[in-house]
Enzyme design. Structure first.
Site, short mmCIF file in Angstrom:
data_model
loop_
_atom_site.label_atom_id
_atom_site.label_comp_id
_atom_site.label_asym_id
_atom_site.label_seq_id
_atom_site.Cartn_x
_atom_site.Cartn_y
_atom_site.Cartn_z
N GLY A 65 -28.82 11.53 -40.16
CA GLY A 65 -27.52 11.68 -39.48
C GLY A 65 -27.28 13.15 -39.79
O GLY A 65 -27.31 13.66 -41.14
N LYS B 131 -12.72 0.66 -45.70
CA LYS B 131 -12.38 1.19 -47.15
C LYS B 131 -11.85 0.25 -48.09
O LYS B 131 -12.42 -0.10 -49.05
CB LYS B 131 -11.37 2.40 -47.16
#
Lengths: 339, 339
Positions: free
Chosen positions: B10, B226
């Site tokens: 990435g 999250k």
């Protein structure tokens, strides 16, 4: 289930809180696959140990003894001898909870060295050994493949040092905080009750918040010790003795009133500024725009300025059971490493 | 000096920030006895690897390629093949920085499984694999004696999760925070410029703060992810799909103006309350007495209520280089374990 054999050296508020925490949170420990067996408890005048582990009922009995009163128990030794304790119990983890001593670091310093040399991991809430020999103790631990944990030495009721310890690659420009709970309560009292600091200190002693000899807190030794530990965790150590300290005692009622009129508040602010190379524990008149203004009473708070921005953390500074949770979390972290 | 071989999978903002951080902070790493050698970098369309380690000048050249443009380099492979990458470079640490995908968790999920099965430690900033299989991935890592670190997945520019991870013995009653930076900036814009949320979103897209498709942030997926990770760290997992989400889009200018008149502010508040068993990402009108009121713009903030008191942490939510520091701190933590 990984069994970890623990000796607890020091049996004041935090030591007693730790025994309670280990008993009451044993199922949480079990959930993590860890079984903590307390094989010895030591105070300043005596010790109790049992190689096969002290049973809950025996630990609860210890909680009923007065301060420095372990030796009143039938099973207790009437003396302290770590060598005997270690030979008989062979602990995996040593928990150092003796009182801080800023003259010599003792007995904590020798106790921790002894534990590491005997091959035990260490969790300490006593700051003074780290103040006297942070480098030596951490290197001794590392050279022996042991863990030395001290999360409870700063903002005891919180895991603040775990946060800071993970920020190794940041460039830290400054740290600024309210690190001593007693001073913060005393100053909060002075502002709320409009009394001079000397009077607030006397009241805090009566309330059991301040020690009978409050000098360690009021004159900034405790905060300076915490700054020293913080600076070592950051990797840019500051010498304890070089930290400027200002006592709260000098603050007059007139100055308190003036601050209130200006909408400000006096705070014992501990700071390290790496740009100006200054470390100090000072009395500062802070305004509401300052995050530290909002850190009141029993709370502690820290602002960290770094090259990736600024961070603010606030939490309760101390308390026996609260600080004991942080020590217990250190013990669990050590145990999980061993699993 | 302990050498650790790293592959970076990435190569967007955080990946590029990580390369910069590892280059610019190499002396800090060396101070800890660690030498990080990047042996491979992968983006969505190509990869560059070198078993003996990529040199700084080669890494700097990669920083000049456009997004998904690694394959424009002469040395690059025109395809992605982790198996080939691993066979050729034998990495110690896999860094997963692919984009989050809340439909399938891919490609991050398969990549992390692959890395762990190949015996590499993992540091990830990609949340979605953890949202889909936190338990499976952490157990896979543990069963192989490997470390899976994910500190950058929550409040990316900070080490907040290290703090939370050390609080294993506390009973957490609730967590309440501002966890999504884009939403917080959008709402701050709406309040400051007195525009409706739809307009503020458009402006944030133009400013490059919001994604062209802002749904992940604005509709609460990112914050819910999250919360899911936080709940797993706490040890009381909440299922991602069960988290109630409210989009910012519905908020009208009239409601914004009303809040300002009342001295309050709208916030995207993410919360888990373990007493009422509720987890949600909601729009809340908060008042100045609420710590979250003061978490503005690019800041994130979290209040944790526990049986040892309440804690508040505030720091920058994201940013490429900032988040990369957290990933690099994870890499260093893994490396220090290996020393």
């Amino acid at each position: 289930m990984a069994e970890q054999r623990v000796v607890i050296v020091g049996f004041g508020n935090v030591g007693r809180g730790l025994v309670k925490t280990l008993l009451f949170k044993s199922s949480k420990l079990a959930k993590h696959g860890v079984n903590i067996v307390v094989v010895g408890v030591v105070d300043s005048k005596g010790m109790v140990y049992k190689p096969e582990g002290l049973r809950p009922v025996e630990l609860l009995k210890m909680l009923e003894t007065p301060r420095s009163g372990l030796r009143s128990l039938e099973v207790a030794k009437q003396y302290v001898d770590l060598k005997e304790l270690y030979e008989k119990t062979k602990p995996d983890i040593h928990v150092e909870l003796t009182p801080a001593n800023y003259e010599t670091g003792e007995p904590g310093l020798s106790n921790i060295r002894f534990a590491l040399n005997e091959g035990a991991h260490v969790a300490t809430a006593n700051k003074s050994p780290l103040v006297f020999d942070f480098k030596g103790l951490t290197e001794l631990a590392r050279s022996r493949g042991l863990v030395l944990k001290y999360t409870a030495t700063v903002m005891g009721a919180s895991s603040f040092l775990s946060l800071l310890d993970h920020m190794k690659l940041q460039d830290v420009y400054s740290v600024r905080g309210i690190l001593n709970t007693t001073s913060n309560i005393v100053l909060s009292l002075a502002h709320e009750k409009l009394v001079e600091v000397e009077r607030a200190v006397e009241e805090a002693i009566v309330l059991g918040i301040a020690e009978r000899d409050p000098s360690i807190d009021i004159d900034g030794y405790d905060a300076a010790a915490k700054l020293t530990i913080i600076s070592n965790v950051i990797g840019k150590p500051v010498d304890f003795k070089s930290i400027e300290r200002v006592s709260l005692r000098g603050l007059s009622l007139r100055e308190v009133v003036m601050a209130i009129k200006e909408g400000k508040a006096w705070k014992q602010v501990s700071s390290i500024d790496y740009r100006s190379q200054k470390a100090r524990v000072a009395l500062e008149k802070v305004e509401p725009g300052d995050l530290l203004y909002h850190v009141r009473g029993a709370m502690n708070g820290v602002v960290i300025e770094t090259d990736t921005g600024s961070y603010f953390f606030m939490g309760k500074g101390g308390g026996g059971v609260e600080t004991a949770h942080t020590v217990a979390n250190d013990i669990l972290a050590i145990a999980l490493r061993e699993v």
